[in-house]
Every structure is written in structure tokens, then in C-alpha cells.
Write a protein that holds these residues in place. Sequence first.
Motif, mmCIF file in Angstrom:
data_model
loop_
_atom_site.group_PDB
_atom_site.id
_atom_site.type_symbol
_atom_site.label_atom_id
_atom_site.label_comp_id
_atom_site.label_asym_id
_atom_site.label_seq_id
_atom_site.Cartn_x
_atom_site.Cartn_y
_atom_site.Cartn_z
ATOM 1 N N GLY A 1 0.809 -1.210 0.000
ATOM 2 C CA GLY A 1 0.000 0.000 0.000
ATOM 3 C C GLY A 1 0.845 1.264 0.000
ATOM 4 O O GLY A 1 0.546 2.231 -0.709
ATOM 5 N N THR A 2 1.913 1.276 0.797
ATOM 6 C CA THR A 2 2.814 2.428 0.846
ATOM 7 C C THR A 2 3.451 2.681 -0.511
ATOM 8 O O THR A 2 3.490 3.821 -0.999
ATOM 9 N N LEU A 3 3.946 1.624 -1.150
ATOM 10 C CA LEU A 3 4.566 1.753 -2.469
ATOM 11 C C LEU A 3 3.557 2.239 -3.504
ATOM 12 O O LEU A 3 3.876 3.069 -4.363
ATOM 13 N N CYS A 4 2.333 1.739 -3.411
ATOM 14 C CA CYS A 4 1.280 2.093 -4.359
ATOM 15 C C CYS A 4 0.993 3.594 -4.332
ATOM 16 O O CYS A 4 0.981 4.267 -5.377
ATOM 17 N N PHE A 5 0.779 4.149 -3.143
ATOM 18 C CA PHE A 5 0.434 5.573 -3.046
ATOM 19 C C PHE A 5 1.645 6.473 -3.231
ATOM 20 O O PHE A 5 1.495 7.648 -3.589
ATOM 21 N N TRP A 6 2.845 5.939 -3.001
ATOM 22 C CA TRP A 6 4.062 6.698 -3.301
ATOM 23 C C TRP A 6 4.193 6.888 -4.807
ATOM 24 O O TRP A 6 4.509 7.978 -5.290
ATOM 25 N N VAL A 7 3.901 5.831 -5.557
ATOM 26 C CA VAL A 7 3.940 5.905 -7.018
ATOM 27 C C VAL A 7 2.841 6.823 -7.541
ATOM 28 O O VAL A 7 3.063 7.659 -8.421
ATOM 29 N N LEU A 8 1.627 6.692 -6.995
ATOM 30 C CA LEU A 8 0.508 7.535 -7.425
ATOM 31 C C LEU A 8 0.774 9.012 -7.151
ATOM 32 O O LEU A 8 0.282 9.891 -7.879
ATOM 33 N N GLY A 9 1.543 9.292 -6.105
ATOM 34 C CA GLY A 9 1.910 10.668 -5.789
ATOM 35 C C GLY A 9 3.120 11.149 -6.551
ATOM 36 O O GLY A 9 3.662 12.220 -6.235
ATOM 37 N N ILE B 1 -16.652 11.211 8.174
ATOM 38 C CA ILE B 1 -16.043 12.369 8.831
ATOM 39 C C ILE B 1 -14.914 12.924 7.970
ATOM 40 O O ILE B 1 -14.775 14.143 7.790
ATOM 41 N N TYR B 2 -14.113 12.012 7.421
ATOM 42 C CA TYR B 2 -12.998 12.432 6.558
ATOM 43 C C TYR B 2 -13.509 13.139 5.308
ATOM 44 O O TYR B 2 -12.957 14.154 4.879
ATOM 45 N N SER B 3 -14.592 12.613 4.720
ATOM 46 C CA SER B 3 -15.100 13.158 3.453
ATOM 47 C C SER B 3 -15.685 14.554 3.596
ATOM 48 O O SER B 3 -15.716 15.319 2.623
ATOM 49 N N ILE B 4 -16.169 14.922 4.801
ATOM 50 C CA ILE B 4 -16.804 16.229 4.979
ATOM 51 C C ILE B 4 -15.868 17.246 5.639
ATOM 52 O O ILE B 4 -16.267 18.398 5.851
ATOM 53 N N ASP B 5 -14.652 16.843 5.942
ATOM 54 C CA ASP B 5 -13.688 17.766 6.542
ATOM 55 C C ASP B 5 -13.041 18.592 5.430
ATOM 56 O O ASP B 5 -12.249 18.086 4.639
ATOM 57 N N GLU B 6 -13.392 19.873 5.352
ATOM 58 C CA GLU B 6 -12.930 20.734 4.268
ATOM 59 C C GLU B 6 -11.442 21.065 4.370
ATOM 60 O O GLU B 6 -10.863 21.608 3.425
ATOM 61 N N ARG B 7 -10.830 20.758 5.479
ATOM 62 C CA ARG B 7 -9.401 21.034 5.627
ATOM 63 C C ARG B 7 -8.548 20.038 4.871
ATOM 64 O O ARG B 7 -7.358 20.269 4.641
ATOM 65 N N LEU B 8 -9.140 18.915 4.471
ATOM 66 C CA LEU B 8 -8.385 17.840 3.817
ATOM 67 C C LEU B 8 -8.544 17.910 2.304
ATOM 68 O O LEU B 8 -9.649 17.856 1.776
ATOM 69 N N THR B 9 -7.427 18.048 1.618
ATOM 70 C CA THR B 9 -7.443 18.116 0.154
ATOM 71 C C THR B 9 -6.503 17.104 -0.499
ATOM 72 O O THR B 9 -6.600 16.859 -1.689
ATOM 73 N N ASP B 10 -5.600 16.535 0.269
ATOM 74 C CA ASP B 10 -4.605 15.601 -0.288
ATOM 75 C C ASP B 10 -4.912 14.174 0.157
ATOM 76 O O ASP B 10 -4.370 13.681 1.145
ATOM 77 N N THR B 11 -5.795 13.505 -0.597
ATOM 78 C CA THR B 11 -6.193 12.136 -0.250
ATOM 79 C C THR B 11 -5.041 11.159 -0.411
ATOM 80 O O THR B 11 -4.888 10.228 0.391
ATOM 81 N N ASN B 12 -4.206 11.362 -1.422
ATOM 82 C CA ASN B 12 -3.103 10.436 -1.668
ATOM 83 C C ASN B 12 -2.138 10.404 -0.489
ATOM 84 O O ASN B 12 -1.704 9.330 -0.056
ATOM 85 N N SER B 13 -1.800 11.567 0.057
ATOM 86 C CA SER B 13 -0.901 11.621 1.212
ATOM 87 C C SER B 13 -1.527 10.962 2.436
ATOM 88 O O SER B 13 -0.846 10.288 3.208
ATOM 89 N N VAL C 1 -10.874 1.022 -2.425
ATOM 90 C CA VAL C 1 -12.289 1.019 -2.044
ATOM 91 C C VAL C 1 -12.575 2.154 -1.064
ATOM 92 O O VAL C 1 -13.663 2.765 -1.108
ATOM 93 N N THR C 2 -11.624 2.467 -0.208
ATOM 94 C CA THR C 2 -11.817 3.567 0.737
ATOM 95 C C THR C 2 -11.855 4.904 0.004
ATOM 96 O O THR C 2 -12.671 5.776 0.318
ATOM 97 N N ILE C 3 -10.969 5.075 -0.975
ATOM 98 C CA ILE C 3 -10.956 6.311 -1.758
ATOM 99 C C ILE C 3 -12.271 6.486 -2.510
ATOM 100 O O ILE C 3 -12.871 7.569 -2.534
ATOM 101 N N VAL C 4 -12.738 5.404 -3.121
ATOM 102 C CA VAL C 4 -14.000 5.445 -3.865
ATOM 103 C C VAL C 4 -15.152 5.798 -2.934
ATOM 104 O O VAL C 4 -16.025 6.611 -3.279
ATOM 105 N N ASN C 5 -15.167 5.205 -1.738
ATOM 106 C CA ASN C 5 -16.233 5.491 -0.776
ATOM 107 C C ASN C 5 -16.195 6.943 -0.307
ATOM 108 O O ASN C 5 -17.245 7.574 -0.120
ATOM 109 N N VAL C 6 -15.002 7.475 -0.111
ATOM 110 C CA VAL C 6 -14.877 8.869 0.320
ATOM 111 C C VAL C 6 -15.444 9.810 -0.741
ATOM 112 O O VAL C 6 -16.179 10.762 -0.436
ATOM 113 N N ILE C 7 -15.131 9.544 -2.011
ATOM 114 C CA ILE C 7 -15.642 10.377 -3.104
ATOM 115 C C ILE C 7 -17.164 10.249 -3.203
ATOM 116 O O ILE C 7 -17.880 11.239 -3.370
#
Length: 295
Positions: free
Chosen positions: A46-54, A169-181, A236-242
Amino acid sequence: MQAYILVLLSTILTLSTSVIIKKTQQGIKPTFPHLIMVNLINSIFGTLCFWVLGKFRIGVDPVVLIYAAIFPLFVIGNLFLQLLVYSRVSVSFGSLINTSGRIILSILFGTLILREPFSLRLLLAVLLLIAAALIPCRNILSVKTGKSSLFFCALWFLVAGGMAIFCKIYSIDERLTDTNSMFFFTNVFCFAICLVLLIGYRIKNGTGSLSQTMREVVRPRIVISMGINTIPTNFVTIVNVIALQLMPLSVHTVLTSSLALVGSTLLSLWVFRERVTRNDYIALILAVIAIALNP
């Protein structure tokens, strides 16, 4: 329409995880070090995956780090309990437990805390889904390990509901903009927690049992399975958040839970050739009705 496409994609990813976990667990005893090693392998991929995506650049934000420090507790607990539950019960029953936890806890949170609209049709759909989850429950008590299996199922019930609430809670927090990080650091923290647990187990029990477990777990079949599992587990978590940004928590929970319930029953019957009882079919019918009633 976009929200419903995301719900369908979420269901496909969830069912893919169930298949991978169930296949991985076949013929393997789910001991504590085994469960930790599987989580460790999953977090590395998972760490390698999101490092590459970023694009090999990860932003550091204090708010993101706070969420990323909390979410691993749900991630590790969910995978830990999923491995345990699927080693003891069928895919369809495991999905029922997961579904009931997501429904009851997230609907209560959405309506009581977030004040989301709650219609009569949605209430009827939720009640039908709860009935679908409870009807087959007595089957588990008929086996020798029924009580311990029920205990792990109850824990998974709580963790599943907690994950659904956390994502909202994460999806409605307007302070969060960097999902990949967020998900990069989630996997980093998961790795750190699992590593500490593994070292603690080694100190307490010596190297013999740990080295034996590592030889059993770090095999091509399991490593490849966990590598593939990284895709549905993390995305699946990213999709659910969106999706949660486009629809209320209560509606999202009913839709995803209903589709997962139907899909898991079909997987149990066609893929794993598990015994599907009359109660399972009744639960499937109730879930289909709930989908039709959903606004």
C-alpha cells in the motif's frame, strides 16, 4: 449517476477483497503472527502504491497526519478480523456481519449526529437489511467453534461500522485536500504498528515460532495475493470517500451493503461452493427488496 457508478465500483472492489482473503486463508491457520505478517505485507504494498501515485512526492500536513494516525487502527482491525472471520464462516455470512455493522452504526451516526434526512422508504430498506443480516445468525451457533466465531463477528461488526463513520467524517472535513498523502501515511503507520507488534511477539515467544510463521506467510502465493489485494483494499476507501461527498451516508450505506450482500451470497454459492441454506436465500431476497426500496 456518478455517485451510483462509484457505489457499484466500491461493491466490486469489496467483493474482490473477499475473494482474495478467502482464497489466501484456505489451508492456513490464522495465528496471531500470521495475521500481523499479512497486515505487514499489505501495508508495504500500500505504501509503495500511493508513493507511485503521488509521483514519488508526498505532502506533509498536520491534519492529514492526525487522520492517518487514527485510520490504521480501523484498517488493521478490519483486515485482522476479516481473516479470522473468513477462516471460520462462509463468505455470505461474513458479509452479513460486515453489512449489519455498517448499517446500524453509520445510519445512527448519519441521522442523529449529522442530521441527514431519513425517509420512510429508507427506514424500511434499513429494517429489511437488518433482518437479512440477522436471519442466518443462528446457523453459526450450530458449529463447535460457534461462540468464539460469534465473538470475532461481533468485533468485526463494530470495526466495520467505525470505518464507515470515519470515512464520512474524513469526506466532509474541508481542511483535507490531499487524499493520496492521507492513504500513504495510513499505510506507513500500519507498517510501523505491525512491526512493533511483531517485535513484541518475538521478544515474548522467542525466534522459533516467529521464524516458522515467516516461512509460512512469506510464500509466493501469499505475497502475490496480498500485493493484488492492495488495489481493492486501498482504493475502495478512496472510492467510498468520493461517493460520500455526493450522497448522504445513510443512502450510501444501504446501497453498498445491499449490493455486497447479494454479491457475497452469489460468490459463496458459485465460486467457493459453500453450503447456502434457506435462511441465506431469504436474506438475499430481503436485500434485493431493500435495493428496490432505496430512494
